[in-house]
Design an enzyme around this catalytic site. Structure first.
Site, PDB file in Angstrom:
ATOM      1  N   TYR A  49       5.154  17.669  11.598  1.00  0.00           N
ATOM      2  CA  TYR A  49       6.152  16.611  11.771  1.00  0.00           C
ATOM      3  C   TYR A  49       7.578  17.143  11.875  1.00  0.00           C
ATOM      4  CZ  TYR A  49       2.385  13.765   9.620  1.00  0.00           C
ATOM      5  OH  TYR A  49       1.209  13.159   9.294  1.00  0.00           O
ATOM      6  N   CYS A  56      -1.294  33.234  11.443  1.00  0.00           N
ATOM      7  CA  CYS A  56      -1.012  33.752  12.780  1.00  0.00           C
ATOM      8  C   CYS A  56      -0.652  32.633  13.749  1.00  0.00           C
ATOM      9  CB  CYS A  56      -2.205  34.534  13.297  1.00  0.00           C
ATOM     10  SG  CYS A  56      -2.749  35.766  12.117  1.00  0.00           S
ATOM     11  N   GLU A  57       0.455  31.981  13.487  1.00  0.00           N
ATOM     12  CA  GLU A  57       0.970  30.902  14.335  1.00  0.00           C
ATOM     13  C   GLU A  57       2.490  30.934  14.194  1.00  0.00           C
ATOM     14  OE1 GLU A  57      -0.730  28.515  16.086  1.00  0.00           O
ATOM     15  OE2 GLU A  57      -2.748  28.934  15.327  1.00  0.00           O
ATOM     16  N   GLU A  91       0.827  -1.217   0.000  1.00  0.00           N
ATOM     17  CA  GLU A  91       0.000   0.000   0.000  1.00  0.00           C
ATOM     18  C   GLU A  91       0.854   1.256   0.000  1.00  0.00           C
ATOM     19  OE1 GLU A  91      -1.884  -0.641   3.747  1.00  0.00           O
ATOM     20  OE2 GLU A  91      -3.167  -2.261   3.040  1.00  0.00           O
ATOM     21  N   PRO A  92       1.671   1.455  -1.019  1.00  0.00           N
ATOM     22  CA  PRO A  92       2.513   2.652  -1.021  1.00  0.00           C
ATOM     23  C   PRO A  92       1.712   3.908  -1.339  1.00  0.00           C
ATOM     24  CG  PRO A  92       2.794   1.473  -3.075  1.00  0.00           C
ATOM     25  CD  PRO A  92       1.840   0.667  -2.242  1.00  0.00           C
ATOM     26  N   GLY A  93       2.015   4.979  -0.651  1.00  0.00           N
ATOM     27  CA  GLY A  93       1.398   6.266  -0.950  1.00  0.00           C
ATOM     28  C   GLY A  93       2.496   7.243  -1.308  1.00  0.00           C
ATOM     29  N   ARG A  94       3.205   7.690  -0.261  1.00  0.00           N
ATOM     30  CA  ARG A  94       4.280   8.662  -0.414  1.00  0.00           C
ATOM     31  C   ARG A  94       5.283   8.268  -1.510  1.00  0.00           C
ATOM     32  NH1 ARG A  94       5.959  11.688   3.897  1.00  0.00           N
ATOM     33  NH2 ARG A  94       4.988  10.174   5.268  1.00  0.00           N
ATOM     34  N   ARG A 116       3.131  19.637   6.749  1.00  0.00           N
ATOM     35  CA  ARG A 116       4.167  18.709   7.206  1.00  0.00           C
ATOM     36  C   ARG A 116       5.301  19.360   8.016  1.00  0.00           C
ATOM     37  NH1 ARG A 116       7.060  15.908   4.507  1.00  0.00           N
ATOM     38  NH2 ARG A 116       6.917  14.050   5.765  1.00  0.00           N
TER      39      ARG A 116
HETATM   40  C1  LIG Z   1      -1.117   5.917   5.307  1.00  0.00           C
HETATM   41  C2  LIG Z   1      -1.198   4.468   5.027  1.00  0.00           C
HETATM   42  C3  LIG Z   1      -0.466   3.901   3.984  1.00  0.00           C
HETATM   43  C4  LIG Z   1       0.503   4.683   3.124  1.00  0.00           C
HETATM   44  O1  LIG Z   1       1.647   5.075   3.794  1.00  0.00           O
HETATM   45  P1  LIG Z   1       2.864   5.742   2.981  1.00  0.00           P
HETATM   46  O2  LIG Z   1       3.860   6.043   4.019  1.00  0.00           O
HETATM   47  O3  LIG Z   1       2.341   6.946   2.310  1.00  0.00           O
HETATM   48  O4  LIG Z   1       3.343   4.721   2.007  1.00  0.00           O
HETATM   49  C5  LIG Z   1      -0.628   2.548   3.737  1.00  0.00           C
HETATM   50  N1  LIG Z   1      -1.469   1.794   4.476  1.00  0.00           N
HETATM   51  C6  LIG Z   1      -2.188   2.308   5.493  1.00  0.00           C
HETATM   52  C7  LIG Z   1      -3.090   1.431   6.266  1.00  0.00           C
HETATM   53  C8  LIG Z   1      -2.082   3.656   5.801  1.00  0.00           C
HETATM   54  O5  LIG Z   1      -2.788   4.154   6.826  1.00  0.00           O
END
Ligand SMILES: *Cc1c(COP(=O)(O)O)cnc(C)c1O
Length: 443
Positions: free
Chosen positions: A325, A354-355, A282-285, A321
């Protein structure tokens, strides 16, 4: 929506070498749609996807794009076109992925707090898998499935108790965190589920955190999953179809080295071999992070208390971010400023909010910046726009997709009217707290 493509500049032309998209294309976009604006490079997303696919080619796998990283419909459509499935975490994301044309069977629903309404939508749409995170959620899913008389395919997201050395807010895989079913409880819950008419266990998975640069964390998690799967099989022939290793692959933001796809694949492969299962990830980033820019212009410069500030028109509401973070994004001058790299000065790049926590970069070495200078905050393609807000009544920025030497707006800039939609200048009806009846205010 039909994309209206506009002419940008050919990549082979002269561009600033540090940017994938030529500086003058970015400049044209900024002039046409104003700043701040998010810009995504479609080709960069494609090449990341290909890189991952090649690295994983040694074993059966399925890439599920994690929608929360960047959920623009055009990005989703691009992912679908590449053959990805979708990993969603809310009912809203379910609507998005169906709108973008994902086959419901290629949708996996994750998340620690799915409501009855969300689970109902998931079951009604026959999505591929619901990743359950607690026994309470499993019983709720069972109720929903019984009501709808529909067999539901589900998986356990387990808590493998693996530490990651990332920012505390992006760690999810350790004991005592809210995520996942504790390893020791999975077997009894699986046995319970086996007795339910409408529940079908298909997968065991994990998601141990985000921006993980150390492959050994994934190895540890994968090893734990492998032994859990063995245990489940020993206890009575669970018909598992897949093992889900989650997302979290770390990328390069500044000087750190991103996790190499081949190295990542090498620590996951033993799980595929030993279990014979298809690996879901499940890659996002990893897919979108480096492909995005946030373009912003300097509105003022100022000196105060011995520091130099570059005040820009993007703030923490646009890109959270750095504030949330302590994330460090590269920032560079695109146009309208001094380009002589020999004249670097140390500045804080701050927003208009304003932070005091509203900054995009602290102590950055930049050539001289003046009012109107166009800056690019790099690697803003993931958790940029999706985490943006309207704080300070700021409309969220538009999003633009660059495709070769063309570009198109894939989300319009919000208007102030958008922000006030649904608000009342003065309410017509109030609830009488004693009687619970609705009374008009002037009664
Ligand atoms: C956020 C999330 C991801 C993606 O994470 P990345 O760091 O963006 O790859 C995959 N699986 C689950 C369950 C998430 O909550």
């Amino acid at each position: 929506m039909r994309l209206v493509w506009r002419k940008g500049r050919n990549r082979s032309g002269v561009g600033q070498s540090i940017l994938d998209v030529p500086a003058d294309t970015l400049e044209r976009i900024a002039m046409a749609v104003d700043t701040p604006v998010y810009v995504y490079d479609a080709e960069a997303i494609r090449s990341r996807y290909d890189e991952l696919t090649v690295a994983l080619s040694g074993f059966p796998h399925e890439i599920l794009y994690s929608v929360k990283a960047n959920s623009n419909l055009s990005i989703l459509r691009l992912m679908r076109g590449l053959g990805a499935g979708a990993d969603i975490v809310s009912g809203g994301e379910l609507v998005r992925v169906l709108r973008a044309g994902f086959a419901p069977g290629k949708v996996v629903f994750s998340g620690v707090g799915k409501t009855r309404r969300e689970l109902t939508a998931a079951v009604e749409n026959h999505i591929g898998l619901v990743n359950v995170e607690s026994h309470d959620e499993l019983t709720l899913l069972n109720e929903v499935a019984q009501e709808l008389r529909t067999v539901v395919k589900f998986g356990f997201r387990v808590n493998p108790d693996v530490a990651t050395n990332t920012h505390p807010y992006t760690q999810t895989g350790e004991r005592g965190m809210k995520f996942g079913v504790p390893m020791g409880e999975v077997l009894s819950q699986a046995l319970w589920a086996r007795d339910q008419e409408y529940l079908l266990l298909q997968s065991v998975g994990m998601h141990i955190g985000s921006q993980i640069l150390d492959a050994s964390r994934f190895r540890q998690g994968a090893e734990k999953l492998a032994s859990l799967i063995e245990q489940l099989r020993d206890s009575g022939a669970e018909e598992l179809h897949s093992a889900d290793v989650g997302g979290g692959i770390g990328i390069q933001y500044t000087s750190e080295e991103g996790l190499d796809a081949a190295q990542y694949a090498s620590v996951i492969e033993p799980l595929a071999r030993s279990t014979g299962l298809k690996i879901m990830l499940e890659p996002g980033r990893y897919l979108v992070g480096n492909a995005g820019y946030l373009l912003t212009r300097c509105v003022h410069t100022k000196q105060s208390g011995g520091r130099s500030f570059v005040v820009v028109d993007a703030g923490m509401n646009d890109l959270l971010r750095p504030s949330l973070y302590g994330a460090v994004h590269d920032i560079c001058v695109v146009a309208g400023g001094e380009t002589d790299e020999l004249k670097l000065r140390s500045v804080d790049v701050v927003g208009p909010i304003c932070e005091t926590g509203d900054f995009l970069g602290v102590d950055r070495k930049l050539p001289e910046v003046k009012r109107g200078t166009l800056l690019a905050v790099r690697s803003a393609g993931a958790y940029g726009f999706t985490m943006s807000s309207n704080y300070n009544s700021r409309p969220r920025p538009p999003e633009v997709m660059v495709e070769g030497n063309r570009w198109a707006i894939i989300r319009e800039r919000e208007t102030i009217e958008d922000l006030m939609r649904g608000e009342q200048l003065s309410p017509d009806v109030a609830l009488d707290w004693r009687t619970g009846r609705e009374n008009t205010v002037d009664e």
